[in-house]
Design a protein around this motif. Structure first.
Motif, PDB file in Angstrom:
ATOM      1  N   ALA A  20       6.342  -0.083  -9.237  1.00 42.77           N
ATOM      2  CA  ALA A  20       4.895   0.552  -9.349  1.00 42.77           C
ATOM      3  C   ALA A  20       4.432   1.297  -8.320  1.00 42.77           C
ATOM      4  N   LEU A  21       4.803   0.691  -7.041  1.00 39.45           N
ATOM      5  CA  LEU A  21       4.452   1.450  -5.748  1.00 39.45           C
ATOM      6  C   LEU A  21       4.860   2.816  -5.664  1.00 39.45           C
ATOM      7  N   ALA A  22       6.072   3.065  -6.233  1.00 39.86           N
ATOM      8  CA  ALA A  22       6.591   4.398  -6.169  1.00 39.86           C
ATOM      9  C   ALA A  22       6.205   5.178  -7.185  1.00 39.86           C
ATOM     10  N   GLN A  23       5.820   4.576  -8.325  1.00 35.75           N
ATOM     11  CA  GLN A  23       5.197   5.469  -9.488  1.00 35.75           C
ATOM     12  C   GLN A  23       3.679   5.795  -9.019  1.00 35.75           C
ATOM     13  N   ASP A  24       3.160   5.132  -8.143  1.00 36.79           N
ATOM     14  CA  ASP A  24       1.657   5.601  -7.475  1.00 36.79           C
ATOM     15  C   ASP A  24       1.487   6.587  -6.718  1.00 36.79           C
ATOM     16  N   VAL A  25       2.547   6.628  -5.721  1.00 37.18           N
ATOM     17  CA  VAL A  25       2.769   7.488  -4.747  1.00 37.18           C
ATOM     18  C   VAL A  25       3.048   9.056  -5.552  1.00 37.18           C
ATOM     19  N   LEU A  43       0.896  -1.342  -0.114  1.00 35.70           N
ATOM     20  CA  LEU A  43      -0.032  -0.097  -0.175  1.00 35.70           C
ATOM     21  C   LEU A  43       1.005   1.325  -0.071  1.00 35.70           C
ATOM     22  N   GLN A  44       0.273   2.270  -0.543  1.00 40.87           N
ATOM     23  CA  GLN A  44       0.856   3.518  -0.414  1.00 40.87           C
ATOM     24  C   GLN A  44      -0.256   4.636   0.111  1.00 40.87           C
ATOM     25  N   LEU A  50       2.694  13.358   3.356  1.00 38.92           N
ATOM     26  CA  LEU A  50       3.172  12.379   4.213  1.00 38.92           C
ATOM     27  C   LEU A  50       2.645  10.778   3.795  1.00 38.92           C
ATOM     28  N   ARG A  51       3.399   9.984   3.137  1.00 38.01           N
ATOM     29  CA  ARG A  51       2.960   9.116   2.716  1.00 38.01           C
ATOM     30  C   ARG A  51       3.721   7.732   3.281  1.00 38.01           C
ATOM     31  N   VAL A  52       2.926   6.524   3.429  1.00 40.90           N
ATOM     32  CA  VAL A  52       3.750   5.364   3.860  1.00 40.90           C
ATOM     33  C   VAL A  52       3.588   4.293   2.671  1.00 40.90           C
ATOM     34  N   LEU A  53       4.865   3.869   2.148  1.00 42.41           N
ATOM     35  CA  LEU A  53       4.663   2.634   1.225  1.00 42.41           C
ATOM     36  C   LEU A  53       5.535   1.530   1.702  1.00 42.41           C
TER      37      LEU A  53
END
Length: 351
Positions: free
Chosen positions: A340-345, A314-315, A324-327
């Motif tokens: 892909a997770l980084a791309q989404d955030v 999750l992000q 402030l985001r948690v990945l």
């Protein structure tokens, strides 16, 4: 100085975010803090198995996008290269008809999958009349710790807007006007407009745990090294029903046997090992799937990861602040989903 983005965690998720941020926002000032050495946490123990197979559509889509992003990354970071490997999937006959759909996403079919004959599976590996074998050509594996370090080297050499700090644990984060202040273990304070928490299981074991959603649990992840030299034609062998796979590592001259452990709520540590009972658990599984290999176990690779209830990474915003985001929550699939997770955030921050 106020940075545009501060990243906490120098594993595959944090370094992937740094890379993509530099590509999509080349004028951003990006700073990365790692409490140990880059790529030496859970990423160093990762098998780096690049497979898109999943019964869960969400995980499969993330894996497919990440595979494509890694391929693009190789233009700048040679360490992102994925060593191709032929994969054999030992599948229960009842699942055979639906199994190929576990490789197909909205971006296409990445399996090159076909039914294999009995001779495809070498004699040392188990199967019975209730199983069949599929063969795929689209998978591979990477050295994940080396990849993390390669990304950082590339960013340091190619941009003056990126800085990386090892042995730099973040002990507290506070919201201030226009952004956040990060307190480091050595007394330094950084200011940043955006913050990404990408430290995996370490987030659950310190002052930053308050930013984690619940329920999340830390689970131990383990592989056994097998002293048997594969060759270039050796296949990976996956037993999905058993939660296990064998990965040939020609570059290391060994095989990696990854198996599912039922060990929860462990504490992350720089050097993790299996307990005596956990090792027995792995050896019993190995005896079942490849009894001829159990006497050749020569080491172990152990780490831990945060697991979400649905085992999807999750992000999401933390502490009520969208910047402030948690990945996290890779649930053992951090390498497969990190870009892909980084791309989404980054997409969320661009909205």
């Amino acid at each position: 100085m106020r940075h545009d983005l501060a990243i906490v965690g120098g594993g595959i998720v944090g370094t992937s975010l740094a890379y993509l941020a530099a590509k999509t926002h080349p004028n951003w000032s990006v700073v990365l803090a790692e409490q140990g050495d880059i790529g030496c946490g859970a990423s160093s123990a990762s098998a780096g198995f690049d497979a898109v197979e999943s019964a869960h559509n969400g995980l499969r889509e993330l894996s497919i996008r990440s595979r494509l992003l890694y391929r693009e990354m190789t233009r700048d970071v040679p360490e992102a290269y994925v060593q191709p490997v032929r994969t054999l999937w030992v599948v229960n006959n009842r699942q055979a008809a639906s199994f190929p759909r576990r490789f197909v996403g909205t971006l296409g079919d990445f399996s090159q999958l076909h039914r294999a004959d009995d001779a495809a599976l070498p004699a040392r590996w188990w199967r019975d009349k209730a199983t069949c074998v599929f063969e795929g050509e689209g998978d591979g594996h990477a050295n994940v710790g080396q990849l993390c370090r390669g990304i950082v080297r590339y960013l340091v050499a190619s941009t003056s807007y990126f800085s990386c700090h090892e042995a730099a644990g973040v002990t507290a984060i506070h919201y201030d006007v226009g952004g956040f202040s990060l307190q480091l273990c050595d007394g330094r304070v950084w200011n940043s407009h955006r913050v990404a928490l990408a430290a995996g299981a370490w987030l659950a074991d310190g002052s930053l745990a308050a930013f984690l959603p619940s329920p999340m649990r830390v689970k131990k992840i383990a592989s056994l090294r097998i002293d048997l030299c594969p060759d270039a034609s050796s296949p990976a062998v996956v037993y999905g029903d058993h939660g296990a796979f064998f990965l040939p590592r020609v570059e290391f001259g060994d095989w990696l046997f990854s198996f599912t452990l039922d060990s929860w709520d462990c504490q992350p540590a720089p050097l993790m090992q299996l307990s005596r009972e956990e090792l027995k658990q792995g050896l019993r599984k190995l005896e079942t799937l490849a009894p001829a290999l159990s006497a050749r176990v020569c080491g172990q690779e152990v780490s831990c990861d945060l697991y979400t209830p649905d085992q999807l990474p999750l992000q999401l915003p933390a502490g009520g602040h969208p910047n402030l985001r948690v990945l996290t929550g890779g649930s053992g699939a951090g390498y497969r989903t990190a870009p892909a997770l980084a791309q989404d955030v980054l997409a969320a921050w661009s909205q």
